[in-house]
Design a protein around this motif. Structure first.
Motif, short mmCIF file in Angstrom:
data_model
loop_
_atom_site.label_atom_id
_atom_site.label_comp_id
_atom_site.label_asym_id
_atom_site.label_seq_id
_atom_site.Cartn_x
_atom_site.Cartn_y
_atom_site.Cartn_z
N TYR A 137 2.31 -2.74 -10.01
CA TYR A 137 3.72 -3.09 -9.83
C TYR A 137 3.90 -4.60 -9.72
CZ TYR A 137 8.49 -2.90 -8.01
OH TYR A 137 9.85 -3.07 -7.83
N ALA A 138 3.06 -5.23 -8.92
CA ALA A 138 3.14 -6.69 -8.75
C ALA A 138 2.79 -7.39 -10.06
CB ALA A 138 2.20 -7.14 -7.65
N LEU A 139 1.81 -6.87 -10.79
CA LEU A 139 1.43 -7.47 -12.07
C LEU A 139 2.58 -7.44 -13.05
CD1 LEU A 139 -0.73 -8.67 -13.96
CD2 LEU A 139 -1.37 -6.31 -14.55
N ALA A 140 3.28 -6.32 -13.13
CA ALA A 140 4.41 -6.19 -14.05
C ALA A 140 5.52 -7.18 -13.69
CB ALA A 140 4.94 -4.76 -14.03
N ILE A 141 5.79 -7.34 -12.41
CA ILE A 141 6.82 -8.28 -11.97
C ILE A 141 6.42 -9.71 -12.31
CG2 ILE A 141 8.04 -9.23 -9.98
CD1 ILE A 141 8.97 -6.45 -10.71
N PHE A 159 8.66 -4.26 4.41
CA PHE A 159 8.18 -5.57 3.97
C PHE A 159 7.12 -5.47 2.87
CE2 PHE A 159 9.67 -6.06 8.33
CZ PHE A 159 10.49 -7.17 8.22
N LYS A 160 6.70 -4.29 2.53
CA LYS A 160 5.64 -4.10 1.54
C LYS A 160 6.24 -4.05 0.14
CE LYS A 160 2.69 -1.63 4.84
NZ LYS A 160 1.97 -0.36 5.14
N VAL A 161 6.61 -5.22 -0.34
CA VAL A 161 7.25 -5.31 -1.65
C VAL A 161 6.30 -4.87 -2.76
CG1 VAL A 161 8.40 -6.90 -3.25
CG2 VAL A 161 8.64 -7.22 -0.79
N TRP A 162 5.02 -5.10 -2.59
CA TRP A 162 4.05 -4.79 -3.64
C TRP A 162 3.94 -3.28 -3.91
CZ3 TRP A 162 3.08 -6.94 1.11
CH2 TRP A 162 2.46 -6.13 2.07
N SER A 186 -3.93 6.89 -13.21
CA SER A 186 -4.40 7.66 -12.06
C SER A 186 -4.20 6.91 -10.75
CB SER A 186 -5.89 8.01 -12.23
OG SER A 186 -6.66 6.82 -12.39
N SER A 187 -4.11 5.58 -10.85
CA SER A 187 -3.92 4.75 -9.66
C SER A 187 -3.03 3.57 -10.00
CB SER A 187 -5.27 4.26 -9.13
OG SER A 187 -5.09 3.34 -8.06
N GLY A 188 -2.25 3.14 -9.04
CA GLY A 188 -1.37 1.99 -9.24
C GLY A 188 -2.05 0.67 -8.93
N VAL A 189 -3.35 0.72 -8.63
CA VAL A 189 -4.10 -0.48 -8.27
C VAL A 189 -5.19 -0.72 -9.30
CG1 VAL A 189 -5.50 -1.62 -6.50
CG2 VAL A 189 -3.67 -0.06 -5.83
N TRP A 196 6.01 2.68 -13.85
CA TRP A 196 5.02 3.54 -14.51
C TRP A 196 3.72 3.56 -13.72
CZ3 TRP A 196 0.60 1.83 -17.55
CH2 TRP A 196 -0.07 2.89 -18.21
N PHE A 197 3.30 2.39 -13.23
CA PHE A 197 2.07 2.34 -12.42
C PHE A 197 2.21 3.16 -11.15
CE2 PHE A 197 1.27 -1.47 -15.00
CZ PHE A 197 -0.09 -1.33 -15.26
N ASN A 198 3.40 3.14 -10.56
CA ASN A 198 3.61 3.84 -9.28
C ASN A 198 4.06 5.28 -9.45
OD1 ASN A 198 2.93 1.50 -7.95
ND2 ASN A 198 5.00 1.01 -7.28
N GLN A 199 4.25 5.73 -10.69
CA GLN A 199 4.75 7.08 -10.96
C GLN A 199 6.02 7.37 -10.15
OE1 GLN A 199 2.05 10.40 -11.47
NE2 GLN A 199 0.25 9.08 -11.34
N GLU A 200 7.03 6.54 -10.38
CA GLU A 200 8.27 6.66 -9.63
C GLU A 200 9.47 6.47 -10.55
OE1 GLU A 200 8.13 3.57 -6.72
OE2 GLU A 200 8.14 1.96 -8.22
#
Length: 339
Positions: free
Chosen positions: A24-28, A91-94, A10-13, A145-149
């Motif tokens: 997204y950052a965690l997966a990277i 610049f918002k890579v996260w 439901s959320s990417g955070v 998957w976290f970002n639904q993209e």
């Protein structure tokens, strides 16, 4: 109606107390550390030293992240510099957006710098990196998957991905292209490790195999995606990139196998032995210098003014003695004649 599907978060955070952690950052991050662990094991197995891969990663990882972001921003510039867009978002890579093509290109540059500083050739290090990089990508793709993209076309398959309503997306079930690519990367890593063990790949050919195999999968996965992208001659830009890079990788494998068959026997110089040899050379040079100095000191002592004076005095005394002996002899001769 779908009997089964893959739900999206439901959320990417992820909220960990007061600290927000983006999925997204965690997966990277997880992908990077797992990939570096695999890389270190492979490098040691090839004859390298523990820790060398981490030292080189200090250069490769930042360059790779920068390259991945630059490729994404350049190829999708309309997301950041178009109408009603904020360029600061670039610049918002996260929040997502790393292009693997740029990441590998600049990451290779960073690895080359790190290898050069350690006196290591890049090709064998790249061969050790290949499956590790593929596994890192397998983890990193779950950030989508976290970002639904970056999902694919609509489908009602049991493994369809549920997408909720949101900015620039319509609720429904779609092909989970992130999952396809993640599984494909795992297969690429296994393929490279098997081929490397079976055929003793060297001189960068294991890395070229990774590139070719990844591009083969990226081509058909990219074709399934429905997100906005630039098209050239009816194909998405990334599809053309995959075709071109695949061709170059295969050509490198064929040409390299003919020009430089086999595998490198030594991948990392023994720096400790080199340092010991240098120390021994310095010690030997010091000993020779000491011996030479001692000989010179003896010569100087022999040629000193006092020694020369003593020698001159000895010679003078001998001459006087000879003259006295000669006079005595003459006197005796005179007496004898007078008698």
């Amino acid at each position: 109606m779908n009997l089964a599907s893959i739900p999206s978060p439901s959320s990417g955070v992820l909220e960990i107390g007061p600290i927000p952690l983006r999925g997204y950052a965690l997966a990277i991050i997880v992908g990077l550390f797992f990939g570096l662990w695999v890389l270190n094991r492979r490098w040691v197995a090839r004859g390298g030293k523990h820790g060398t891969s981490w030292d080189i990663a200090v250069w490769a990882v930042p360059f790779g992240l920068l390259g991945g972001r630059l490729y994404h921003v350049i190829t999708d510039y309309q997301l950041y510099f178009g109408e009603n867009r904020n360029w600061v978002d670039a610049f918002k890579v996260w929040e997502g957006g790393l292009g693997i093509w740029g990441a590998v290109a600049l990451g290779a540059l960073g690895a080359w710098i790190g290898c050069r500083r350690r006196g290591i050739a890049l090709p064998p290090f790249a061969d050790a990196t290949a499956p590790a990089l593929a596994l890192a990508q397998a983890f990193g793709r779950w950030g989508n998957w976290f970002n639904q993209e970056l999902y694919g076309k609509p489908t009602d398959l049991p493994w369809a991905l549920e997408i909720s309503e949101g900015p620039n997306r319509v609720a429904g079930t779609y092909h989970p292209t992130f999952l396809y690519e993640s599984l494909w990367c795992v297969g690429v890593a296994l393929l490279v490790m098997w081929a490397d063990r079976r055929f003793k790949l060297g001189h960068g050919r294991a890395f070229a195999l990774y590139v070719a195999a990844y591009c083969a999968g990226r081509g058909w996965i990219e074709y399934m995606r429905v997100d906005e992208a630039h098209h050239v001659l009816g194909l998405r830009l990334n599809v053309w990139t995959a075709i071109i890079v695949f061709t170059l990788a295969v050509a490198y494998i064929v040409i390299s196998a003919k020009l430089r068959p086999g595998r490198e026997e030594i991948v990392e110089p023994d720096q400790d032995a080199a340092d010991d040899g240098a120390a021994k050379g310095v010690a030997a040079s010091t000993d020779n210098s000491t011996d030479s100095s001692a000989d010179d000191s003896q010569d100087d002592a022999t040629d000193s003014p006092e020694t020369r004076a003593d020698a001159a005095g000895s010679d003078g005394a001998k001459a006087q003695a000879d003259e006295a002996g000669s006079e005595d002899s003459d006197d005796r001769g005179s007496i004898s004649r007078q008698s």
